[in-house]
Write a protein that holds these residues in place. Structure first.
Motif, short mmCIF file in Angstrom:
data_model
loop_
_atom_site.label_atom_id
_atom_site.label_comp_id
_atom_site.label_asym_id
_atom_site.label_seq_id
_atom_site.Cartn_x
_atom_site.Cartn_y
_atom_site.Cartn_z
N ALA A 1 0.68 -1.26 0.04
CA ALA A 1 0.13 0.22 -0.07
C ALA A 1 0.89 1.30 0.01
O ALA A 1 0.62 2.19 -0.73
N LEU A 2 1.91 1.20 0.77
CA LEU A 2 2.97 2.37 0.85
C LEU A 2 3.54 2.48 -0.58
O LEU A 2 3.52 3.75 -0.89
N PHE A 3 3.95 1.41 -1.21
CA PHE A 3 4.52 1.61 -2.53
C PHE A 3 3.43 2.25 -3.59
O PHE A 3 3.67 3.18 -4.16
N GLU A 4 2.41 1.80 -3.45
CA GLU A 4 1.10 2.45 -4.31
C GLU A 4 1.00 3.93 -4.03
O GLU A 4 0.82 4.81 -4.90
N ILE A 5 0.91 4.11 -2.77
CA ILE A 5 0.69 5.64 -2.49
C ILE A 5 1.92 6.29 -3.02
O ILE A 5 1.43 7.31 -3.39
N ARG A 6 3.12 6.01 -3.02
CA ARG A 6 4.29 6.77 -3.48
C ARG A 6 4.14 6.86 -5.00
O ARG A 6 4.26 7.98 -5.59
N SER A 7 3.57 5.74 -5.54
CA SER A 7 3.50 5.76 -7.02
C SER A 7 2.35 6.84 -7.50
O SER A 7 2.55 7.60 -8.49
N ILE A 8 1.34 6.82 -6.81
CA ILE A 8 0.17 7.79 -7.10
C ILE A 8 0.76 9.06 -6.84
O ILE A 8 0.35 10.23 -7.46
N ALA A 9 1.50 9.30 -5.68
CA ALA A 9 1.94 10.75 -5.37
C ALA A 9 2.82 11.34 -6.43
O ALA A 9 2.75 12.61 -6.49
N ILE A 10 3.43 10.64 -7.06
CA ILE A 10 4.60 11.18 -8.20
C ILE A 10 3.78 11.14 -9.50
O ILE A 10 4.30 11.04 -10.67
N ALA A 11 2.47 10.64 -9.32
CA ALA A 11 1.55 10.61 -10.78
C ALA A 11 2.06 9.74 -11.78
O ALA A 11 2.39 10.23 -13.06
N VAL A 12 2.43 8.44 -11.36
CA VAL A 12 2.99 7.55 -12.57
C VAL A 12 2.18 6.40 -12.54
O VAL A 12 1.55 6.03 -11.47
N VAL A 13 1.84 5.75 -13.77
CA VAL A 13 1.18 4.66 -13.85
C VAL A 13 1.78 3.53 -12.87
O VAL A 13 3.00 3.42 -13.11
N LEU A 14 1.11 2.71 -12.83
CA LEU A 14 1.47 1.52 -11.88
C LEU A 14 2.59 0.60 -12.45
O LEU A 14 2.53 0.32 -13.70
N PRO A 15 3.80 0.74 -11.88
CA PRO A 15 5.04 0.29 -12.53
C PRO A 15 4.97 -1.33 -12.91
O PRO A 15 5.55 -1.85 -13.72
N ASP A 16 4.29 -2.09 -12.01
CA ASP A 16 4.07 -3.54 -12.37
C ASP A 16 3.29 -3.97 -13.45
O ASP A 16 3.35 -4.90 -13.82
N ILE A 17 2.47 -2.98 -14.12
CA ILE A 17 1.73 -3.39 -15.32
C ILE A 17 2.03 -2.43 -16.39
O ILE A 17 1.50 -2.75 -17.56
N GLU A 18 3.21 -1.70 -16.48
CA GLU A 18 3.30 -0.81 -17.35
C GLU A 18 3.92 -1.57 -18.84
O GLU A 18 3.53 -1.10 -19.94
N ASP A 19 4.51 -2.55 -18.76
CA ASP A 19 5.09 -3.38 -19.78
C ASP A 19 4.48 -4.55 -20.10
O ASP A 19 4.81 -5.34 -20.85
N LEU A 20 3.29 -4.79 -19.43
CA LEU A 20 2.53 -6.15 -19.38
C LEU A 20 1.64 -5.90 -20.88
O LEU A 20 1.01 -5.01 -20.93
N ASP A 21 1.39 -7.32 -21.39
CA ASP A 21 0.18 -7.21 -22.49
C ASP A 21 -1.17 -7.23 -21.63
O ASP A 21 -1.14 -7.33 -20.37
N LEU A 22 -2.37 -7.21 -22.42
CA LEU A 22 -3.57 -7.20 -21.73
C LEU A 22 -3.86 -8.37 -21.05
O LEU A 22 -4.29 -8.36 -19.94
N ALA A 23 -3.58 -9.63 -21.37
CA ALA A 23 -3.85 -10.76 -20.84
C ALA A 23 -2.87 -10.96 -19.60
O ALA A 23 -3.50 -11.34 -18.46
N GLN A 24 -1.52 -10.48 -19.47
CA GLN A 24 -0.96 -10.50 -18.39
C GLN A 24 -1.59 -9.46 -17.48
O GLN A 24 -1.26 -9.92 -15.99
N VAL A 25 -2.14 -8.47 -17.67
CA VAL A 25 -2.71 -7.34 -16.62
C VAL A 25 -3.80 -8.22 -16.12
O VAL A 25 -3.91 -8.09 -14.90
#
Length: 463
Positions: A317-341
């Motif tokens: 949760a803390l990691f996601e809050i930091r990601s949201i705070a810097i207005a960046v798309v979730l890093p763990d799905i950025e390079d995934l295709d739709l089926a992987q997401v």
């Protein structure tokens, strides 16, 4: 070899290309010709029967006076007297009578021929023809000779005749004692019938031809009017298609502009609140539930394991809050295709809740824009979390389908209808945020609760 089905298809296509007037002319001519043939045949048959019936009445009236006296005085054995035979021979020797009626037979009811000018038939017993049996019933029977009958062969005839069967009565008792069967030459009657047939057929042909011409002119005018209207409608349809295409272009441009504006504003306002609720808030909420579990555990090892899980959840949760705070798309799905997401969202939920999810996914591994990937991830995350918190443990299912550029996601679960369920904030910021997120990228969103089942769906085109 040409397939009959292909040939029939080509003929049907060629027929469909004909103008309406031509179709009417061909089909109307065929139907009219068939009707004219049937009418002509029926008319000829009826006229023939009428002429034969009238002919029989005329012959009966004349022959009754001539033939009845010959059978008034029969011998005791039922045969004709010598005087009667001489009278009959005299009648058949008359050239005028014999020219029109060349054959005469007198029948008894038992089939005995009392008299015949055909050699070898007098006093013979034969099976009476149907016309003779009808005459014994009191009728005057008239018809053409049946050349296939035994009677025809016994008389050794070679041409067709009109057979007139006349009942002859005893003048004293009125009883039918014999039947006279006259065979009339058909020459004059055939001439009359032929004239009537030609007249009836010509009349039917003229009437039907005039009717077809009049109807064809009406249909031709209607066909031309339909063709003109068809050309006008085709032109207007082409204009409508052009306007619709332009409308789609303008709609796409407006949607793109709206999407751009939504991306700028939603990142700073709605998306922040939605991401906080769907991601960290759900994780923290789950951590709170696990804290409640610690109170029920008595062993230190079990409590330490739960505390370790809570630490992992809070760290995520803390990691996601930091990601949201810097207005960046979730890093763990950025390079995934739709089926992987989709798989990542499901795995994360299963790891956290140990739930059993029935998954039916036919999504191909295609790459989509980041906003679509985030929307899909958040939809699954929010939907499964809601199903876990508000639904029953069993019956949770996820369906994903991508066909012809249309992506459809559906999450279903069972729930118990109660006061707690009715008071739950099922239309709170979570679902409102999902609806706004889906609609911002041109998709559709639906949430349905009915009869103990909850269904959350989203559709997205042009994926």
């Amino acid at each position: 070899m040409i397939d009959p089905g292909d040939r029939l298809k080509r003929l049907r296509d060629r027929w469909n290309r004909f103008p309406l007037a031509h179709k009417f002319a061909i089909s109307g001519a065929l139907v009219t010709l068939a009707a004219m043939l049937l009418s002509g045949i029926l008319t000829t048959t009826v006229m023939t029967e009428i002429v034969l019936a009238r002919r029989g009445e005329v012959v009966f009236a004349a022959a009754q006076r001539v033939l009845s006296p010959t059978i008034q005085d029969l011998d005791p054995d039922g045969s004709i007297t010598r005087r009667g035979l001489d009278q009959l021979d005299a009648i058949m020797s008359d050239e005028t009578f014999a020219a029109e009626f060349p054959y005469l037979d007198l029948w008894r009811p038992d089939g005995t021929i009392l008299y015949s000018n055909a050699p070898g038939l007098t006093v013979r017993r034969l099976d009476p023809p149907p016309e003779v049996r009808r005459a014994f019933g009191g009728q005057v029977a008239v018809g053409f000779t049946d050349i296939a009958s035994a009677d025809y062969r016994e008389h050794q005839l070679s041409t067709d005749y009109i057979e007139i069967s006349l009942p002859l009565r005893d003048m004293g008792t009125g009883e039918i004692v014999a039947v006279a069967q006259l065979r009339e030459v058909t020459t004059s009657l055939e001439s009359d019938l032929w004239s009537l047939t030609i007249a009836s057929w010509v009349t039917a042909m003229v009437v039907t031809s005039v009717m077809v011409v009049i109807l064809f002119s009406i249909v031709l005018e209607g066909s031309r009017k339909i063709e003109r209207q068809g050309r006008i409608l085709s032109k207007r349809l082409a204009q409508s298609h052009a306007r619709a295409a332009r409308h789609r272009e303008l709609k796409a441009e407006a949607q793109q502009a709206s999407r751009s504006v939504t991306e700028l504003t939603d990142k700073h306002l709605r998306t922040i609140g939605t991401d906080l609720h769907d991601g960290p808030a759900q994780s923290i909420s789950f951590a709170v539930l696990r804290l409640d579990q610690i109170r029920r555990l008595s062993r230190a090892a079990e409590r330490n394991a739960v505390v370790s899980d809570i630490e992992d959840i809070l760290r995520d949760a803390l990691f996601e809050i930091r990601s949201i705070a810097i207005a960046v798309v979730l890093p763990d799905i950025e390079d995934l295709d739709l089926a992987q997401v989709i798989d990542r969202a499901i795995q994360q939920h299963v790891q956290r809740t140990e739930s059993v999810i029935a998954v039916d996914s036919t999504v191909e591994p295609v790459h989509v824009p980041p906003e679509v990937a985030v929307c899909v991830f958040r939809f699954i995350q929010e939907g499964l979390n809601n199903a876990f918190h508000h639904g029953l443990p069993e019956g949770q299912a996820l369906s994903a389908m991508l066909q012809r550029g249309v992506l459809k996601l559906s999450i279903t679960n069972n729930y118990v209808e109660s006061e707690r369920a009715e008071r739950s904030d099922h239309l709170g910021i979570g679902l409102y945020g999902l609806r706004a997120r889906v609609q911002s990228i041109g998709g559709n969103f639906a949430f349905v609760q009915n009869d103990g089942h909850t269904r959350l769906e989203m559709w997205l085109r042009d994926v």
